[in-house]
Write a protein that holds these residues in place. Structure first.
Motif, short mmCIF file in Angstrom:
data_model
loop_
_atom_site.label_atom_id
_atom_site.label_comp_id
_atom_site.label_asym_id
_atom_site.label_seq_id
_atom_site.Cartn_x
_atom_site.Cartn_y
_atom_site.Cartn_z
N MET A 1 0.84 -1.17 0.00
CA MET A 1 0.00 0.00 0.00
C MET A 1 0.88 1.24 0.00
SD MET A 1 -3.27 -0.74 0.52
CE MET A 1 -4.49 -1.32 1.58
N VAL A 2 0.81 2.02 -1.04
CA VAL A 2 1.62 3.23 -1.11
C VAL A 2 0.77 4.50 -1.09
CG1 VAL A 2 3.48 2.04 -2.32
CG2 VAL A 2 1.73 3.24 -3.64
N GLY A 3 -0.54 4.36 -1.06
CA GLY A 3 -1.42 5.52 -1.06
C GLY A 3 -1.10 6.47 0.08
N GLY A 4 -0.80 7.71 -0.27
CA GLY A 4 -0.50 8.73 0.72
C GLY A 4 0.92 8.70 1.25
N ARG A 5 1.74 7.76 0.81
CA ARG A 5 3.13 7.67 1.29
C ARG A 5 4.02 8.52 0.41
NH1 ARG A 5 3.62 2.96 4.74
NH2 ARG A 5 5.56 3.92 5.42
N ARG A 6 5.01 9.18 1.02
CA ARG A 6 6.01 9.95 0.29
C ARG A 6 7.12 8.98 -0.08
NH1 ARG A 6 10.44 13.49 1.51
NH2 ARG A 6 10.42 15.25 0.05
N MET A 7 7.46 8.92 -1.37
CA MET A 7 8.41 7.92 -1.86
C MET A 7 9.26 8.48 -2.99
SD MET A 7 5.87 4.65 -2.21
CE MET A 7 7.17 3.44 -2.22
N THR A 8 10.35 7.78 -3.27
CA THR A 8 11.14 8.02 -4.46
C THR A 8 11.41 6.66 -5.11
OG1 THR A 8 13.03 9.23 -5.37
CG2 THR A 8 13.46 7.90 -3.41
N SER A 9 11.93 6.69 -6.33
CA SER A 9 12.21 5.45 -7.05
C SER A 9 12.97 5.79 -8.32
CB SER A 9 10.91 4.75 -7.44
OG SER A 9 10.22 5.50 -8.43
N VAL A 10 13.32 4.76 -9.06
CA VAL A 10 13.85 5.00 -10.40
C VAL A 10 12.73 5.65 -11.22
CG1 VAL A 10 15.54 3.14 -10.36
CG2 VAL A 10 13.24 2.69 -11.18
N PRO A 11 13.08 6.56 -12.13
CA PRO A 11 12.05 7.25 -12.91
C PRO A 11 11.11 6.31 -13.66
CG PRO A 11 14.15 8.37 -13.17
CD PRO A 11 14.43 7.09 -12.41
N ALA A 12 11.58 5.13 -14.02
CA ALA A 12 10.75 4.20 -14.81
C ALA A 12 9.47 3.77 -14.12
CB ALA A 12 11.58 2.97 -15.20
N ILE A 13 9.43 3.79 -12.77
CA ILE A 13 8.21 3.38 -12.09
C ILE A 13 7.49 4.54 -11.39
CG2 ILE A 13 8.95 0.99 -11.85
CD1 ILE A 13 9.43 1.61 -8.86
N ARG A 14 7.95 5.76 -11.68
CA ARG A 14 7.31 6.93 -11.07
C ARG A 14 5.80 6.95 -11.32
NH1 ARG A 14 7.70 13.28 -12.78
NH2 ARG A 14 6.23 13.96 -11.19
N VAL A 15 5.40 6.81 -12.57
CA VAL A 15 3.98 6.89 -12.93
C VAL A 15 3.19 5.81 -12.20
CG1 VAL A 15 2.33 6.65 -14.82
CG2 VAL A 15 4.39 8.01 -15.14
N ASP A 16 3.74 4.60 -12.09
CA ASP A 16 3.06 3.52 -11.39
C ASP A 16 2.82 3.89 -9.92
OD1 ASP A 16 2.98 1.91 -13.66
OD2 ASP A 16 4.95 1.04 -13.21
N LEU A 17 3.84 4.44 -9.27
CA LEU A 17 3.69 4.82 -7.87
C LEU A 17 2.69 5.95 -7.70
CD1 LEU A 17 7.40 4.59 -6.68
CD2 LEU A 17 5.50 3.10 -6.04
N VAL A 18 2.75 6.95 -8.57
CA VAL A 18 1.79 8.06 -8.51
C VAL A 18 0.38 7.54 -8.73
CG1 VAL A 18 1.06 10.20 -9.63
CG2 VAL A 18 3.47 9.83 -9.11
N ASN A 19 0.20 6.67 -9.72
CA ASN A 19 -1.12 6.09 -9.98
C ASN A 19 -1.63 5.27 -8.80
OD1 ASN A 19 -1.34 7.28 -12.48
ND2 ASN A 19 -0.59 5.48 -13.59
N ALA A 20 -0.71 4.72 -8.02
CA ALA A 20 -1.09 3.94 -6.84
C ALA A 20 -1.34 4.84 -5.62
CB ALA A 20 -0.02 2.91 -6.52
N GLY A 21 -1.11 6.14 -5.79
CA GLY A 21 -1.42 7.08 -4.72
C GLY A 21 -0.24 7.63 -3.96
N ALA A 22 0.97 7.29 -4.37
CA ALA A 22 2.16 7.79 -3.68
C ALA A 22 2.42 9.26 -4.02
CB ALA A 22 3.38 6.96 -4.06
N ASP A 23 3.05 9.94 -3.07
CA ASP A 23 3.55 11.30 -3.30
C ASP A 23 5.01 11.12 -3.70
OD1 ASP A 23 4.23 13.99 -3.27
OD2 ASP A 23 4.33 14.10 -1.08
N TRP A 24 5.29 11.08 -5.00
CA TRP A 24 6.61 10.76 -5.53
C TRP A 24 7.49 12.01 -5.58
CZ3 TRP A 24 10.11 11.88 -9.34
CH2 TRP A 24 11.09 10.91 -9.60
N VAL A 25 8.73 11.90 -5.12
CA VAL A 25 9.70 12.99 -5.18
C VAL A 25 11.02 12.47 -5.72
CG1 VAL A 25 8.65 14.37 -3.34
CG2 VAL A 25 10.36 12.64 -2.77
#
Length: 64
Positions: A1-25
């Motif tokens: 569950m990443v909804g509402g979590r602040r996270m980072t990652s490789v750029p390739a999965i940024r959209v997936d994390l954002v779509n899952a509700g993460a606050d990507w930085v």
């Protein structure tokens, strides 16, 4: 569950994390209530340092 979590990652999965509700930085290492994320192997020294800090802190309030 990443909804509402602040996270980072490789750029390739940024959209997936954002779509899952993460606050990507785009930062070297990000901590959100004990969840430690980083981007690439270049970030491993900062990631490892933060992991040790988080383990030393123990369980965060409200999480088990």
């Amino acid at each position: 569950m990443v909804g509402g979590r602040r996270m980072t990652s490789v750029p390739a999965i940024r959209v997936d994390l954002v779509n899952a509700g993460a606050d990507w930085v785009d930062e070297e290492v990000v901590v959100d209530a004990g969840l430690v994320t980083s981007r690439t192997p270049r970030d491993l020294p900062a990631f490892n340092k933060k992991m040790v800090e988080e383990i030393m802190e123990g369980v965060h309030a409200g999480y088990r």
